[in-house]
Design a protein around this motif. Structure first.
Motif, PDB file in Angstrom:
ATOM      1  N   SER A  81     -42.586 -18.075  -2.328  1.00 53.93           N
ATOM      2  CA  SER A  81     -42.441 -16.995  -1.504  1.00 53.93           C
ATOM      3  C   SER A  81     -43.012 -15.655  -1.879  1.00 53.93           C
ATOM      4  O   SER A  81     -43.139 -14.793  -0.807  1.00 53.93           O
ATOM      5  CB  SER A  81     -40.950 -16.717  -1.696  1.00 53.93           C
ATOM      6  N   MET A 103     -35.082 -18.810   2.171  1.00 53.40           N
ATOM      7  CA  MET A 103     -36.800 -17.188   1.499  1.00 53.40           C
ATOM      8  C   MET A 103     -37.287 -17.199   2.067  1.00 53.40           C
ATOM      9  O   MET A 103     -37.911 -15.653   2.116  1.00 53.40           O
ATOM     10  CB  MET A 103     -37.370 -18.630   0.890  1.00 53.40           C
ATOM     11  N   ASP A 104     -37.776 -17.367   3.653  1.00 51.82           N
ATOM     12  CA  ASP A 104     -38.857 -17.222   4.652  1.00 51.82           C
ATOM     13  C   ASP A 104     -38.325 -15.991   5.098  1.00 51.82           C
ATOM     14  O   ASP A 104     -38.702 -15.160   5.383  1.00 51.82           O
ATOM     15  CB  ASP A 104     -39.239 -18.595   5.367  1.00 51.82           C
ATOM     16  N   HIS A 115     -45.397 -13.466   0.569  1.00 50.55           N
ATOM     17  CA  HIS A 115     -44.980 -12.211   0.545  1.00 50.55           C
ATOM     18  C   HIS A 115     -46.661 -11.400   0.371  1.00 50.55           C
ATOM     19  O   HIS A 115     -47.073 -10.588   1.365  1.00 50.55           O
ATOM     20  CB  HIS A 115     -44.131 -11.483  -0.205  1.00 50.55           C
ATOM     21  N   TYR A 134     -44.073 -23.889   3.384  1.00 52.74           N
ATOM     22  CA  TYR A 134     -42.683 -24.716   2.891  1.00 52.74           C
ATOM     23  C   TYR A 134     -42.874 -26.307   3.500  1.00 52.74           C
ATOM     24  O   TYR A 134     -41.922 -27.000   3.272  1.00 52.74           O
ATOM     25  CB  TYR A 134     -42.143 -24.169   3.503  1.00 52.74           C
ATOM     26  N   SER A 164     -46.855 -19.655   5.471  1.00 54.84           N
ATOM     27  CA  SER A 164     -45.616 -19.994   5.621  1.00 54.84           C
ATOM     28  C   SER A 164     -45.632 -21.951   5.924  1.00 54.84           C
ATOM     29  O   SER A 164     -44.476 -22.517   5.059  1.00 54.84           O
ATOM     30  CB  SER A 164     -44.600 -18.993   6.641  1.00 54.84           C
ATOM     31  N   SER A 170     -46.351 -12.919   5.300  1.00 57.68           N
ATOM     32  CA  SER A 170     -45.593 -14.153   5.607  1.00 57.68           C
ATOM     33  C   SER A 170     -45.794 -13.812   7.309  1.00 57.68           C
ATOM     34  O   SER A 170     -45.543 -15.560   7.810  1.00 57.68           O
ATOM     35  CB  SER A 170     -44.161 -13.329   5.536  1.00 57.68           C
ATOM     36  N   VAL A 202     -38.307 -13.396   2.781  1.00 60.87           N
ATOM     37  CA  VAL A 202     -39.758 -12.508   2.972  1.00 60.87           C
ATOM     38  C   VAL A 202     -39.900 -11.799   4.256  1.00 60.87           C
ATOM     39  O   VAL A 202     -40.760 -10.799   3.960  1.00 60.87           O
ATOM     40  CB  VAL A 202     -40.693 -13.346   2.641  1.00 60.87           C
TER      41      VAL A 202
END
Length: 490
Positions: A121, A164-165, A125, A138, A135, A129, A168
């Motif tokens: 994450s 979490m995504d 960031h 993940y 991303s 993102s 961010v």
């Protein structure tokens, strides 16, 4: 000439792929631990790549700036330090901490996934993102969770990834304006209006994608685990059937032993004349009956010995240090009459060493191999028995070589199978039961020994028993060499 090396792992020590707990099928701790170590190794590679990237940024910052890759702050160094400390902690928990409620392979994996997601994450960031495809990394954690965890646990990981995504993306687009690592990637989305307009859509799209990936991979994982469960059940049923078969065979064997001994006893009374004179024809018939009864008695003893070795529990078996010289001499003394009856000379050459074994089982192993060597040797030949020590590596071996009928290439891989014997063997020894080398296999397995077999049909066979860990006796320079066992005994 064919050569094959046999090595057996005791079933009690074999890794089990799957374990059934209640109605759930999960990967065993052994499999989880092996994958934990693989993840740790993979993480070291990632750390090395990040270190290389930092060195590249320091040494060629101007060149990278021309490509649109700007020099970053200290976050890559922080990520490197966190991953190094985490890797060391994982290894310490795995190798030096006792397994408990709070320290298990599953918990270790959970901690790894959470720490990795936090680090990822941070990377998402700082790299961007919504302006870069970073991303999508993940997805790797979702797939791994579906493989190693239950469906519910993998869903928890997926929800954690979505959370979490989303956090961010919200921070990057609504709270903090963070320039991505490279201005060359998706630069059309870097304007303020485009970034805010597309952020929510991008977040929604990614969350849906993560959930779809979880659903597909978890369904596939369930199908695979269902098949694995059927295999585990079938394996247990086969093992249970084998145990029941062995128990029945053992019961029949015990029941045969007493009447067979009685028959042999009566035959010997008749042969010795205690029940009156017998005609030559009757004496010949009695000799044949006694021979058949003797062979049957040997078969029964072999079966009982085989079952006793199978039932040996290594958790309670006593491993003792023994000197190989005394063991070999004891075996030779016992088998000398057998060799003399076939006009086979036993030549012995001993280099003494100490090994930690189950003493009676090692004797059984050596006796059976030497007995086979005598049985399948041609008359008026010899059997060479020697022991050799590698003092540098503390390894040793015992070699038993005969000059007999040998083993054909196609038969060599099967010689340790129960009740296996080739037509050539049956012609040479009609009394063979096919159990002798099965006993050798079980004894070698229980004592963690390897056996190498080299054979040439018509020329002979060499069995080499390999000891991987030995000790040297105090008088390491002394070895016993004997050209003939008859000379030794005199």
């Amino acid at each position: 000439m064919a050569s094959t090396e046999f090595s057996w792992n005791n079933p009690n020590n074999q890794n089990v792929l799957l374990e059934i707990k209640g109605d759930k099928l999960k990967l065993s701790d052994d499999v989880l631990i092996s994958n934990i170590r693989w993840f740790i190794t993979f993480r070291w590679i990632l750390i090395a790549a990040l270190v290389f990237f930092e060195i590249l940024m320091l040494s060629a910052s101007n060149t990278l700036a021309q490509l649109g890759i700007s020099e970053q702050q200290k976050w890559p160094i922080a990520i490197i330090i966190v991953l190094i400390v985490a890797n060391i902690a994982y290894l310490f928990a795995l190798d030096h901490c006792k397994s408990s409620k709070y320290n298990s392979p599953s918990i270790n994996l959970w901690v790894q996934i959470i720490v990795d997601l936090i680090c990822l994450s941070v990377v998402v960031h700082y790299i961007g993102s919504t302006s870069t495809p970073v991303s999508f990394f993940y997805v790797l954690h979702i797939a791994l969770a579906c493989i190693f965890f239950s469906t519910r646990e993998s869903l928890y990981v997926t929800i954690l990834v979505c959370f979490m995504d989303s956090i961010v993306i919200i921070i990057d687009n609504f709270l903090i304006t963070q320039a991505p690592l490279s201005a060359l990637i998706n630069s059309q989305f870097l304007s303020e209006s485009a970034r805010k307009d597309g952020a929510l859509t991008w977040m929604f799209f990614l969350d849906i994608l993560f959930l779809v990936v979880w659903y597909v991979v978890s369904r596939l994982s369930l199908i695979v685990r269902a098949h694995e469960r059927h295999l585990v059940d079938a394996y247990r049923q086969i093992n249970q059937a084998q145990v029941e078969k062995d128990q029945y065979a053992l019961l029949i064997t015990h029941q045969l032993k007493s009447p067979l001994d009685a028959i042999r006893s009566k035959i010997n009374l008749i042969k010795e004349g205690y029940l009156g004179e017998t005609t030559p024809e009757v004496s010949t018939a009695l000799e044949q009956m006694d021979l058949r009864a003797k062979n049957m008695s040997s078969l029964i003893l072999d079966l009982l010995r085989l079952e006793r070795l199978k039932d040996t529990c290594l958790d309670t078996a006593v491993f003792e240090p023994i000197e190989i010289q005394s063991t070999l001499q004891k075996c030779i003394e016992k088998l000398t009459p057998v060799a003399s009856s076939k006009n086979v000379t036993l030549n012995l050459s001993i280099e003494n060493f100490i090994c930690k074994v189950i003493p009676d089982q090692l004797e059984i192993l050596i006796e059976n191999i030497i007995t086979n060597a005598i049985t399948y040797s041609h008359e008026n030949t010899s059997v060479e028995i020697s022991s050799r020590v590698d003092r540098n590596n503390l390894h040793a071996n015992i070699t038993i070589t005969d000059h007999g009928i040998g083993i054909e290439d196609k038969d060599l891989p099967n010689i340790f199978n129960e009740y296996f014997y080739s037509p050539r063997v049956a012609l040479h020894n009609k009394a063979t039961s096919g159990i002798g080398l099965s006993i050798v296999k079980i004894a070698a397995e229980n004592n963690q020994l390897r056996i190498k077999v080299v054979s040439e049909p018509g020329a002979g066979t060499t069995f080499t028993i390999i000891f991987s860990a030995i000790e040297l006796p105090l008088a390491t320079g002394i070895s016993t060499s004997i050209n003939s066992i008859n000379t030794y005994l005199s």
